[in-house]
Design a protein around this motif. Structure first.
Motif, PDB file in Angstrom:
ATOM      1  N   ALA A  30       0.833  -1.207   0.000  1.00 52.26           N
ATOM      2  CA  ALA A  30       0.000   0.000   0.000  1.00 52.26           C
ATOM      3  C   ALA A  30       0.868   1.257   0.000  1.00 52.26           C
ATOM      4  N   ARG A  31       1.943   1.251   0.772  1.00 53.39           N
ATOM      5  CA  ARG A  31       2.849   2.413   0.785  1.00 53.39           C
ATOM      6  C   ARG A  31       3.511   2.594  -0.574  1.00 53.39           C
ATOM      7  N   LYS A  32       3.895   1.498  -1.205  1.00 53.09           N
ATOM      8  CA  LYS A  32       4.531   1.571  -2.517  1.00 53.09           C
ATOM      9  C   LYS A  32       3.550   2.117  -3.558  1.00 53.09           C
ATOM     10  N   GLN A  33       2.305   1.668  -3.512  1.00 52.44           N
ATOM     11  CA  GLN A  33       1.298   2.162  -4.450  1.00 52.44           C
ATOM     12  C   GLN A  33       1.011   3.639  -4.229  1.00 52.44           C
ATOM     13  N   ASP A  34       0.952   4.072  -2.968  1.00 49.43           N
ATOM     14  CA  ASP A  34       0.736   5.489  -2.682  1.00 49.43           C
ATOM     15  C   ASP A  34       1.885   6.334  -3.219  1.00 49.43           C
ATOM     16  N   ARG A  35       3.099   5.861  -3.061  1.00 53.37           N
ATOM     17  CA  ARG A  35       4.265   6.592  -3.565  1.00 53.37           C
ATOM     18  C   ARG A  35       4.224   6.682  -5.086  1.00 53.37           C
ATOM     19  N   GLN A  36       3.842   5.589  -5.744  1.00 55.90           N
ATOM     20  CA  GLN A  36       3.741   5.598  -7.205  1.00 55.90           C
ATOM     21  C   GLN A  36       2.655   6.557  -7.680  1.00 55.90           C
ATOM     22  N   LYS A  37       1.530   6.616  -6.965  1.00 60.79           N
ATOM     23  CA  LYS A  37       0.470   7.561  -7.309  1.00 60.79           C
ATOM     24  C   LYS A  37       0.963   8.998  -7.173  1.00 60.79           C
ATOM     25  N   ARG A  38       1.654   9.294  -6.080  1.00 58.59           N
ATOM     26  CA  ARG A  38       2.159  10.660  -5.881  1.00 58.59           C
ATOM     27  C   ARG A  38       3.109  11.051  -6.992  1.00 58.59           C
ATOM     28  N   PHE A  44       2.060  14.536 -13.792  1.00 57.66           N
ATOM     29  CA  PHE A  44       0.905  15.071 -14.495  1.00 57.66           C
ATOM     30  C   PHE A  44       0.811  16.585 -14.301  1.00 57.66           C
ATOM     31  N   GLY A  45       1.017  17.053 -13.076  1.00 56.47           N
ATOM     32  CA  GLY A  45       0.997  18.490 -12.800  1.00 56.47           C
ATOM     33  C   GLY A  45       2.137  19.222 -13.484  1.00 56.47           C
ATOM     34  N   VAL A  46       3.314  18.632 -13.501  1.00 51.06           N
ATOM     35  CA  VAL A  46       4.469  19.261 -14.151  1.00 51.06           C
ATOM     36  C   VAL A  46       4.246  19.357 -15.656  1.00 51.06           C
ATOM     37  N   VAL A  47       3.680  18.319 -16.250  1.00 50.27           N
ATOM     38  CA  VAL A  47       3.378  18.368 -17.688  1.00 50.27           C
ATOM     39  C   VAL A  47       2.362  19.473 -17.979  1.00 50.27           C
ATOM     40  N   ALA A  48       1.379  19.643 -17.108  1.00 52.88           N
ATOM     41  CA  ALA A  48       0.395  20.711 -17.289  1.00 52.88           C
ATOM     42  C   ALA A  48       1.057  22.084 -17.177  1.00 52.88           C
ATOM     43  N   LEU A  83       0.454  24.324  -8.326  1.00 55.04           N
ATOM     44  CA  LEU A  83      -0.140  23.979  -7.033  1.00 55.04           C
ATOM     45  C   LEU A  83      -0.600  22.525  -7.025  1.00 55.04           C
ATOM     46  N   GLY A  84      -1.154  22.064  -8.140  1.00 53.76           N
ATOM     47  CA  GLY A  84      -1.565  20.662  -8.241  1.00 53.76           C
ATOM     48  C   GLY A  84      -0.390  19.707  -8.101  1.00 53.76           C
ATOM     49  N   ALA A  85       0.742  20.070  -8.679  1.00 51.92           N
ATOM     50  CA  ALA A  85       1.934  19.224  -8.545  1.00 51.92           C
ATOM     51  C   ALA A  85       2.391  19.172  -7.092  1.00 51.92           C
ATOM     52  N   VAL A  86       2.345  20.315  -6.420  1.00 48.61           N
ATOM     53  CA  VAL A  86       2.740  20.350  -5.001  1.00 48.61           C
ATOM     54  C   VAL A  86       1.761  19.544  -4.153  1.00 48.61           C
ATOM     55  N   LEU A  87       0.480  19.673  -4.448  1.00 49.57           N
ATOM     56  CA  LEU A  87      -0.517  18.888  -3.700  1.00 49.57           C
ATOM     57  C   LEU A  87      -0.306  17.391  -3.901  1.00 49.57           C
ATOM     58  N   ALA A  88       0.070  16.996  -5.098  1.00 52.42           N
ATOM     59  CA  ALA A  88       0.338  15.576  -5.353  1.00 52.42           C
ATOM     60  C   ALA A  88       1.531  15.100  -4.540  1.00 52.42           C
ATOM     61  N   LEU A  89       2.542  15.943  -4.433  1.00 49.13           N
ATOM     62  CA  LEU A  89       3.711  15.573  -3.618  1.00 49.13           C
ATOM     63  C   LEU A  89       3.352  15.437  -2.145  1.00 49.13           C
ATOM     64  N   ARG A  90       2.424  16.257  -1.690  1.00 47.64           N
ATOM     65  CA  ARG A  90       2.021  16.244  -0.289  1.00 47.64           C
ATOM     66  C   ARG A  90       1.035  15.138   0.048  1.00 47.64           C
ATOM     67  N   GLY A  91       0.614  14.362  -0.960  1.00 48.74           N
ATOM     68  CA  GLY A  91      -0.259  13.232  -0.674  1.00 48.74           C
ATOM     69  C   GLY A  91      -1.734  13.530  -0.806  1.00 48.74           C
ATOM     70  N   ARG A  92      -2.117  14.512  -1.597  1.00 45.21           N
ATOM     71  CA  ARG A  92      -3.520  14.839  -1.845  1.00 45.21           C
ATOM     72  C   ARG A  92      -3.850  14.596  -3.324  1.00 45.21           C
ATOM     73  N   PRO A  93      -3.901  13.344  -3.757  1.00 43.08           N
ATOM     74  CA  PRO A  93      -4.026  13.073  -5.202  1.00 43.08           C
ATOM     75  C   PRO A  93      -5.344  13.533  -5.815  1.00 43.08           C
ATOM     76  N   ARG A  94      -6.449  13.377  -5.116  1.00 44.00           N
ATOM     77  CA  ARG A  94      -7.735  13.776  -5.698  1.00 44.00           C
ATOM     78  C   ARG A  94      -7.798  15.287  -5.893  1.00 44.00           C
ATOM     79  N   LEU A  95      -7.391  16.002  -4.886  1.00 49.96           N
ATOM     80  CA  LEU A  95      -7.380  17.465  -4.977  1.00 49.96           C
ATOM     81  C   LEU A  95      -6.378  17.931  -6.024  1.00 49.96           C
ATOM     82  N   ALA A  96      -5.272  17.227  -6.139  1.00 53.77           N
ATOM     83  CA  ALA A  96      -4.256  17.581  -7.134  1.00 53.77           C
ATOM     84  C   ALA A  96      -4.793  17.413  -8.545  1.00 53.77           C
ATOM     85  N   VAL A  97      -5.474  16.318  -8.817  1.00 49.46           N
ATOM     86  CA  VAL A  97      -6.012  16.078 -10.153  1.00 49.46           C
ATOM     87  C   VAL A  97      -7.089  17.107 -10.478  1.00 49.46           C
ATOM     88  N   ALA A  98      -7.951  17.410  -9.526  1.00 48.83           N
ATOM     89  CA  ALA A  98      -8.994  18.420  -9.757  1.00 48.83           C
ATOM     90  C   ALA A  98      -8.370  19.780 -10.041  1.00 48.83           C
TER      91      ALA A  98
END
Length: 115
Positions: A30-38, A44-48, A83-98
């Protein structure tokens, strides 16, 4: 009874040991999957951000006059994507994608206004 003691007790010990090992592996997975998601959502945010900057540079080099409306929308979209990229790094994937989706929409509206 075998040579190692009571077989029911031994089976119970083995079962308990396997369950502990399984729980540890599940937590690690689960930790590995969370890290991969982040990492994926951060990319995704950096590409945007890069797409927004590229749009801004292309429009400015084409000789489009820098009006406040489209320039502000593109800049706001770039800032939101960052901001979305930073949120993804901080562990907020849903908010980051939105946030990245809203940023992309802002950049596109700004690009449409520049034409």
């Amino acid at each position: 009874m075998n040579g190692f003691g009571n077989s029911d007790t031994r089976n119970e010990q083995l079962r308990t040991g396997f369950q502990r090992e399984g729980a540890a592996h599940l937590a690690e997975d689960a930790r590995k999957q969370d890290r991969q998601k982040r990492i994926a959502y951060t990319a995704f945010g950096v590409v945007a951000v890069l797409a927004g900057v590229a749009t801004l540079i292309v429009r400015l080099t084409q000789g489009v006059p820098p009006a406040v409306a489209w320039l502000g929308l593109c800049s706001g979209g770039i800032a939101l994507a960052a901001l979305g990229a930073v949120l993804a790094l901080r562990g907020r994937p849903r908010l980051a994608v939105a946030t990245v989706f809203v940023a992309f929409a802002l950049v596109q509206v700004g690009d449409a206004m520049s034409r």
